[in-house]
Design a protein around this motif. Structure first.
Motif, PDB file in Angstrom:
ATOM      1  N   ARG A 130      -1.636  -4.469 -12.287  1.00 29.55           N
ATOM      2  CA  ARG A 130      -2.744  -3.515 -12.315  1.00 29.55           C
ATOM      3  C   ARG A 130      -4.048  -4.237 -12.663  1.00 29.55           C
ATOM      4  NH1 ARG A 130      -3.670   2.005 -13.303  1.00 29.55           N
ATOM      5  NH2 ARG A 130      -1.468   2.354 -13.671  1.00 29.55           N
ATOM      6  N   GLY A 131      -4.019  -5.067 -13.689  1.00 31.86           N
ATOM      7  CA  GLY A 131      -5.216  -5.797 -14.098  1.00 31.86           C
ATOM      8  C   GLY A 131      -5.767  -6.669 -12.983  1.00 31.86           C
ATOM      9  N   ALA A 132      -4.878  -7.385 -12.285  1.00 33.35           N
ATOM     10  CA  ALA A 132      -5.311  -8.251 -11.184  1.00 33.35           C
ATOM     11  C   ALA A 132      -5.911  -7.421 -10.054  1.00 33.35           C
ATOM     12  CB  ALA A 132      -4.134  -9.078 -10.670  1.00 33.35           C
ATOM     13  N   ALA A 133      -5.280  -6.308  -9.727  1.00 30.14           N
ATOM     14  CA  ALA A 133      -5.786  -5.452  -8.648  1.00 30.14           C
ATOM     15  C   ALA A 133      -7.133  -4.844  -9.029  1.00 30.14           C
ATOM     16  CB  ALA A 133      -4.774  -4.355  -8.334  1.00 30.14           C
ATOM     17  N   GLU A 134      -7.218  -4.277 -10.214  1.00 28.97           N
ATOM     18  CA  GLU A 134      -8.457  -3.619 -10.622  1.00 28.97           C
ATOM     19  C   GLU A 134      -9.600  -4.611 -10.822  1.00 28.97           C
ATOM     20  OE1 GLU A 134      -7.267  -1.075 -13.886  1.00 28.97           O
ATOM     21  OE2 GLU A 134      -6.489   0.433 -12.486  1.00 28.97           O
ATOM     22  N   ASN A 135      -9.303  -5.822 -11.282  1.00 26.41           N
ATOM     23  CA  ASN A 135     -10.341  -6.850 -11.404  1.00 26.41           C
ATOM     24  C   ASN A 135     -10.941  -7.209 -10.049  1.00 26.41           C
ATOM     25  OD1 ASN A 135     -10.231  -7.071 -14.184  1.00 26.41           O
ATOM     26  ND2 ASN A 135      -8.800  -8.793 -14.151  1.00 26.41           N
ATOM     27  N   ALA A 136     -10.154  -7.064  -9.002  1.00 25.11           N
ATOM     28  CA  ALA A 136     -10.636  -7.348  -7.645  1.00 25.11           C
ATOM     29  C   ALA A 136     -11.249  -6.105  -6.994  1.00 25.11           C
ATOM     30  CB  ALA A 136      -9.486  -7.885  -6.794  1.00 25.11           C
ATOM     31  N   GLY A 137     -11.287  -4.986  -7.730  1.00 19.68           N
ATOM     32  CA  GLY A 137     -11.882  -3.766  -7.210  1.00 19.68           C
ATOM     33  C   GLY A 137     -10.943  -2.905  -6.387  1.00 19.68           C
ATOM     34  N   TRP A 138      -9.651  -3.116  -6.545  1.00 22.02           N
ATOM     35  CA  TRP A 138      -8.647  -2.386  -5.783  1.00 22.02           C
ATOM     36  C   TRP A 138      -8.077  -1.242  -6.617  1.00 22.02           C
ATOM     37  CZ3 TRP A 138      -5.645  -4.892  -1.461  1.00 22.02           C
ATOM     38  CH2 TRP A 138      -6.344  -5.965  -0.902  1.00 22.02           C
ATOM     39  N   GLN A 139      -7.601  -0.205  -5.936  1.00 22.83           N
ATOM     40  CA  GLN A 139      -6.857   0.851  -6.602  1.00 22.83           C
ATOM     41  C   GLN A 139      -5.429   0.381  -6.802  1.00 22.83           C
ATOM     42  OE1 GLN A 139      -7.314   4.217  -3.927  1.00 22.83           O
ATOM     43  NE2 GLN A 139      -8.824   5.118  -5.308  1.00 22.83           N
ATOM     44  N   PHE A 140      -4.769   0.936  -7.814  1.00 23.39           N
ATOM     45  CA  PHE A 140      -3.404   0.553  -8.147  1.00 23.39           C
ATOM     46  C   PHE A 140      -2.517   1.783  -8.112  1.00 23.39           C
ATOM     47  CE2 PHE A 140      -0.043  -0.274 -11.305  1.00 23.39           C
ATOM     48  CZ  PHE A 140       0.475  -1.456 -10.805  1.00 23.39           C
ATOM     49  N   LEU A 141      -1.458   1.714  -7.321  1.00 25.01           N
ATOM     50  CA  LEU A 141      -0.463   2.786  -7.241  1.00 25.01           C
ATOM     51  C   LEU A 141       0.838   2.236  -7.790  1.00 25.01           C
ATOM     52  CD1 LEU A 141      -1.200   3.800  -3.543  1.00 25.01           C
ATOM     53  CD2 LEU A 141      -2.149   4.869  -5.604  1.00 25.01           C
ATOM     54  N   PHE A 142       1.422   2.927  -8.743  1.00 27.29           N
ATOM     55  CA  PHE A 142       2.641   2.441  -9.394  1.00 27.29           C
ATOM     56  C   PHE A 142       3.726   3.506  -9.303  1.00 27.29           C
ATOM     57  CE2 PHE A 142       5.181   2.133 -13.375  1.00 27.29           C
ATOM     58  CZ  PHE A 142       5.783   0.915 -13.122  1.00 27.29           C
ATOM     59  N   GLY A 143       4.930   3.076  -8.954  1.00 28.98           N
ATOM     60  CA  GLY A 143       6.032   4.023  -8.911  1.00 28.98           C
ATOM     61  C   GLY A 143       7.325   3.367  -8.494  1.00 28.98           C
ATOM     62  N   GLY A 144       8.330   4.207  -8.336  1.00 34.74           N
ATOM     63  CA  GLY A 144       9.648   3.733  -7.956  1.00 34.74           C
ATOM     64  C   GLY A 144       9.873   3.675  -6.457  1.00 34.74           C
ATOM     65  N   SER A 145       8.965   4.308  -5.695  1.00 30.10           N
ATOM     66  CA  SER A 145       9.041   4.295  -4.240  1.00 30.10           C
ATOM     67  C   SER A 145       7.632   4.508  -3.693  1.00 30.10           C
ATOM     68  CB  SER A 145       9.993   5.387  -3.741  1.00 30.10           C
ATOM     69  OG  SER A 145       9.531   6.657  -4.140  1.00 30.10           O
ATOM     70  N   LEU A 146       7.493   4.414  -2.377  1.00 33.39           N
ATOM     71  CA  LEU A 146       6.173   4.631  -1.783  1.00 33.39           C
ATOM     72  C   LEU A 146       5.700   6.050  -2.098  1.00 33.39           C
ATOM     73  CD1 LEU A 146       6.337   3.009   1.771  1.00 33.39           C
ATOM     74  CD2 LEU A 146       4.976   2.270  -0.189  1.00 33.39           C
ATOM     75  N   PRO A 147       4.456   6.193  -2.488  1.00 37.12           N
ATOM     76  CA  PRO A 147       3.929   7.539  -2.764  1.00 37.12           C
ATOM     77  C   PRO A 147       3.934   8.394  -1.501  1.00 37.12           C
ATOM     78  CG  PRO A 147       2.342   5.829  -3.381  1.00 37.12           C
ATOM     79  CD  PRO A 147       3.477   5.152  -2.693  1.00 37.12           C
ATOM     80  N   ARG A 148       3.953   9.682  -1.678  1.00 40.03           N
ATOM     81  CA  ARG A 148       3.975  10.610  -0.536  1.00 40.03           C
ATOM     82  C   ARG A 148       2.605  10.782   0.100  1.00 40.03           C
ATOM     83  NH1 ARG A 148       8.852  13.864  -0.632  1.00 40.03           N
ATOM     84  NH2 ARG A 148       9.970  13.380  -2.541  1.00 40.03           N
ATOM     85  N   GLU A 149       1.544  10.493  -0.638  1.00 40.23           N
ATOM     86  CA  GLU A 149       0.194  10.726  -0.114  1.00 40.23           C
ATOM     87  C   GLU A 149      -0.171   9.746   1.005  1.00 40.23           C
ATOM     88  OE1 GLU A 149      -0.748   8.251  -3.947  1.00 40.23           O
ATOM     89  OE2 GLU A 149       0.375  10.056  -3.670  1.00 40.23           O
ATOM     90  N   ASP A 150      -1.360   9.934   1.537  1.00 40.92           N
ATOM     91  CA  ASP A 150      -1.902   9.080   2.590  1.00 40.92           C
ATOM     92  C   ASP A 150      -1.937   7.635   2.098  1.00 40.92           C
ATOM     93  OD1 ASP A 150      -3.346   8.007   4.742  1.00 40.92           O
ATOM     94  OD2 ASP A 150      -5.260   8.633   3.882  1.00 40.92           O
ATOM     95  N   LEU A 151      -1.387   6.750   2.885  1.00 46.41           N
ATOM     96  CA  LEU A 151      -1.323   5.332   2.498  1.00 46.41           C
ATOM     97  C   LEU A 151      -2.239   4.466   3.355  1.00 46.41           C
ATOM     98  CD1 LEU A 151       2.536   5.006   1.951  1.00 46.41           C
ATOM     99  CD2 LEU A 151       0.762   5.460   0.251  1.00 46.41           C
ATOM    100  N   SER A 152      -3.252   5.064   3.964  1.00 46.76           N
ATOM    101  CA  SER A 152      -4.121   4.313   4.887  1.00 46.76           C
ATOM    102  C   SER A 152      -4.923   3.217   4.194  1.00 46.76           C
ATOM    103  CB  SER A 152      -5.056   5.266   5.634  1.00 46.76           C
ATOM    104  OG  SER A 152      -5.923   5.926   4.730  1.00 46.76           O
ATOM    105  N   THR A 153      -5.128   3.302   2.882  1.00 42.58           N
ATOM    106  CA  THR A 153      -5.884   2.263   2.179  1.00 42.58           C
ATOM    107  C   THR A 153      -4.988   1.188   1.579  1.00 42.58           C
ATOM    108  OG1 THR A 153      -5.893   3.428   0.060  1.00 42.58           O
ATOM    109  CG2 THR A 153      -7.718   3.898   1.589  1.00 42.58           C
ATOM    110  N   VAL A 154      -3.672   1.355   1.671  1.00 39.81           N
ATOM    111  CA  VAL A 154      -2.744   0.386   1.073  1.00 39.81           C
ATOM    112  C   VAL A 154      -2.750  -0.901   1.882  1.00 39.81           C
ATOM    113  CG1 VAL A 154      -0.327  -0.098   0.517  1.00 39.81           C
ATOM    114  CG2 VAL A 154      -1.289   2.151   0.010  1.00 39.81           C
ATOM    115  N   ARG A 155      -3.052  -2.003   1.218  1.00 38.28           N
ATOM    116  CA  ARG A 155      -3.072  -3.312   1.868  1.00 38.28           C
ATOM    117  C   ARG A 155      -1.936  -4.213   1.388  1.00 38.28           C
ATOM    118  NH1 ARG A 155      -5.065  -0.632   4.721  1.00 38.28           N
ATOM    119  NH2 ARG A 155      -7.239  -0.395   5.249  1.00 38.28           N
ATOM    120  N   TYR A 156      -1.335  -3.865   0.255  1.00 36.80           N
ATOM    121  CA  TYR A 156      -0.171  -4.590  -0.259  1.00 36.80           C
ATOM    122  C   TYR A 156       0.861  -3.584  -0.738  1.00 36.80           C
ATOM    123  CZ  TYR A 156      -2.603  -9.090  -0.496  1.00 36.80           C
ATOM    124  OH  TYR A 156      -3.270 -10.241  -0.186  1.00 36.80           O
ATOM    125  N   VAL A 157       2.107  -3.807  -0.353  1.00 37.27           N
ATOM    126  CA  VAL A 157       3.243  -3.109  -0.940  1.00 37.27           C
ATOM    127  C   VAL A 157       4.084  -4.204  -1.574  1.00 37.27           C
ATOM    128  CG1 VAL A 157       5.313  -1.731  -0.519  1.00 37.27           C
ATOM    129  CG2 VAL A 157       3.205  -1.240   0.752  1.00 37.27           C
TER     130      VAL A 157
END
Length: 118
Positions: A24-51
């Motif tokens: 999270r710290g590495a992502a947020e330091n680079a200005g990225w949003q952070f999604l955390f969970g046990g599986s892919l979130p159900r919402e729109d994933l169009s901004t996801v650049r790393y899984v």
């Protein structure tokens, strides 16, 4: 294509809360949003650049994750990592088609610059 006003995001699939804070710290330091969970979130994933999949806690996701990422967030880079002693989990991830499989040490050592490479 993601809207430039919306930051890129990282989906981190793990059960390790302590290591999640580093990612999270590495992502947020680079200005990225952070999604955390046990599986892919159900919402729109169009901004996801790393899984990123933690094989030590989420190796059960590997059989389906390659197709899920291709279908739901095709622009994302799929990375799986795990302890170097869990050789079979690393091999299974590669065999399932995960393009980048790293040991935890390799992943951790590149974490500080990973999200600046975009």
């Amino acid at each position: 294509m993601a809207n430039d006003a919306i930051p890129n995001s990282v989906a981190f699939l793990s059960g390790d809360l302590m290591f999640a804070s580093r990612v999270r710290g590495a992502a947020e330091n680079a200005g990225w949003q952070f999604l955390f969970g046990g599986s892919l979130p159900r919402e729109d994933l169009s901004t996801v650049r790393y899984v990123i999949v933690d094989l030590s806690t989420r190796s059960g996701l590997i059989p389906e994750i390659v197709s899920q990422v291709a279908e739901r967030c095709p622009d994302a880079k799929l990375i799986a990592y795990g302890p170097h002693v869990q050789v079979e989990r690393l091999k299974k991830a590669r065999a399932a088609g995960v393009p980048t499989v790293l040991t935890r040490g390799q992943f951790d050592s590149g974490l500080g610059s990973m999200f600046y490479l975009e």
